[in-house]
Design an enzyme around this catalytic site. Structure first.
Site: not given
Length: 407
Positions: A212, A143
């Site tokens: 998550h 990322e």
């Protein structure tokens, strides 16, 4: 390579906001209320739909002694469309992105599995086949690298849309987002702008586990130079996507993992939503309920119960998480004099905390009760479904809070 990518940096265009100004008028005194304590409230908020808005403008507005006259409660969002087509929310995002890629060849997409796989939630489905692998770029699982690459690409004139497979993963790119994306327009003396969109799913899902189930709005709200919006319907998902891509400022678009399959009829003709507008979901008289994203639906579920009990709540989807649309919010507060904030963000340092401070700073004299905020608990989201539900605000809690505030 990553060193080169990170070194490119990024920037945001903090454009000047020029809105009409007027002084706010005091509300009419209620029976039994000392009119003397109702002073004129000084408000600092507003927007011009044709202008971009950055944090430097926000700082100026907060210390302004005028009320900007341009109302920013959307009209298009609440009007019924006679012609249109039904789309799921993820399809609306895909349609908006595809239209912008057709309109502007500088728009490109990058992220993990965004290419021929179509993205983790199929927002980029079919785009690689239509536009090719260079405009829809599959990246490694890194990322910080592909976020930095997108920011650098924006500095050179492209308009990248960076997808985080999950918003929690973007914490790995926090340095690029904060030190590069948000600041380099200022630190470069205005030499660079960074028209980039950072988007992806987040929020508490159904047993996705703590890592998550992140709500990162509170993490990014303190970064200077970045705008934040949260979509909640297929209509505003498409409109916000298109507006974010066209903006000269970096925009973070928050999508909720549980809203992707919402279906709504949207217009056939092109439209965009103002990035700084709130949406009046339900007009009312007794209390203002401010919410966004998934909690909009918890609030509307609670509103049905409240109406049956004789209450008339006004529900506003704030949508713009930074800056707040204090014009729409302020007008509602002046009418109802009571405020309940409902969010899925964490209580400590969350969007609700910042919104509470803004309301108290600007509209204190119009309040007949303290601002109340219902937020998620300050705990990692449990995996167990029953425990997960307990950490998030439920409709019954909203009903109880409204009853308490309206006593």
């Amino acid at each position: 390579m990553s060193a080169i990518i990170q070194g490119t940096g990024a920037a945001t265009a903090l454009t000047t906001l020029n809105s009409k100004k007027l002084v706010a008028r005091s509300r009419t005194s209620l029976p039994g209320v000392d009119a003397g304590r109702r002073k004129r409230c000084i408000v600092a908020a507003g927007s011009d739909a044709s202008k971009s808005f950055g944090s430097s403008s926000l700082l100026t507005l907060r210390h302004s002694h005028k009320l900007f006259a341009n109302a920013v409660a959307t009209k298009a969002d609440t009007s019924a469309t006679t012609t249109g087509h039904e789309l799921l929310l993820f399809e609306a995002l895909q349609e908006g992105l595809e239209e912008e890629m057709d309109r502007d060849p500088h728009v490109c997409v990058m992220g993990e599995d965004v290419g021929h796989y179509g993205g983790s939630y199929k927002v980029t489905k079919g785009l690689a086949d239509k536009f090719g692998d260079l405009r829809v770029l599959d990246t490694p699982i890194c990322e910080n690298a592909f976020t930095g690459m997108g920011i650098g690409a924006a500095m050179t004139g492209l308009r990248p849309v960076i997808e985080g497979m999950n918003m929690g993963f973007l914490l790995l790119a926090f340095n690029q987002i904060s030190n590069n994306c948000g600041m380099l327009h200022y630190t470069s003396g205005g030499q660079f702008t960074i028209p980039v969109v950072i988007r992806g799913p987040g929020g508490v899902g159904r047993q996705l586990g703590a890592e998550h189930s992140q709500r990162l709005e509170s993490y990014f709200q303190s970064i200077p130079g970045i705008q934040m919006v949260a979509c909640s319907t297929p209509y505003n998902a498409k409109g916000l996507m298109k507006a974010a891509i066209r903006s000269e400022n970096p925009v973070i678009l928050f999508e909720h993992v549980l809203l992707y399959n919402l279906k709504e009829k949207i217009p056939d003709e092109e439209y965009i939503c103002n990035l700084e507008e709130a949406e009046m979901v339900r007009p009312g008289e007794h209390i203002t309920i401010l919410t966004y994203s998934r909690m909009r639906y918890h609030v509307m579920q609670a509103a049905k119960t409240l109406v049956n009990k004789g209450y008339d709540p006004e529900v506003i989807d704030i949508r713009s998480l930074k800056p707040f649309d204090l014009y729409t919010i302020g007008n509602s507060v002046k009418k109802t004099h009571r405020v309940l904030i409902v969010e899925e963000c964490m209580r400590t340092g969350g969007i609700g905390a910042s919104l509470t401070a803004a309301i108290n700073e600007n509209f204190h004299d119009y309040l007949d009760a303290p601002v109340m905020c219902l937020s998620s608990q300050d705990v990692p989201t449990p995996y167990a479904g029953t425990l997960e539900e307990w950490t998030v605000v439920q409709p019954a809690q909203i009903v109880t809070a409204v009853e308490q505030l309206c006593q």
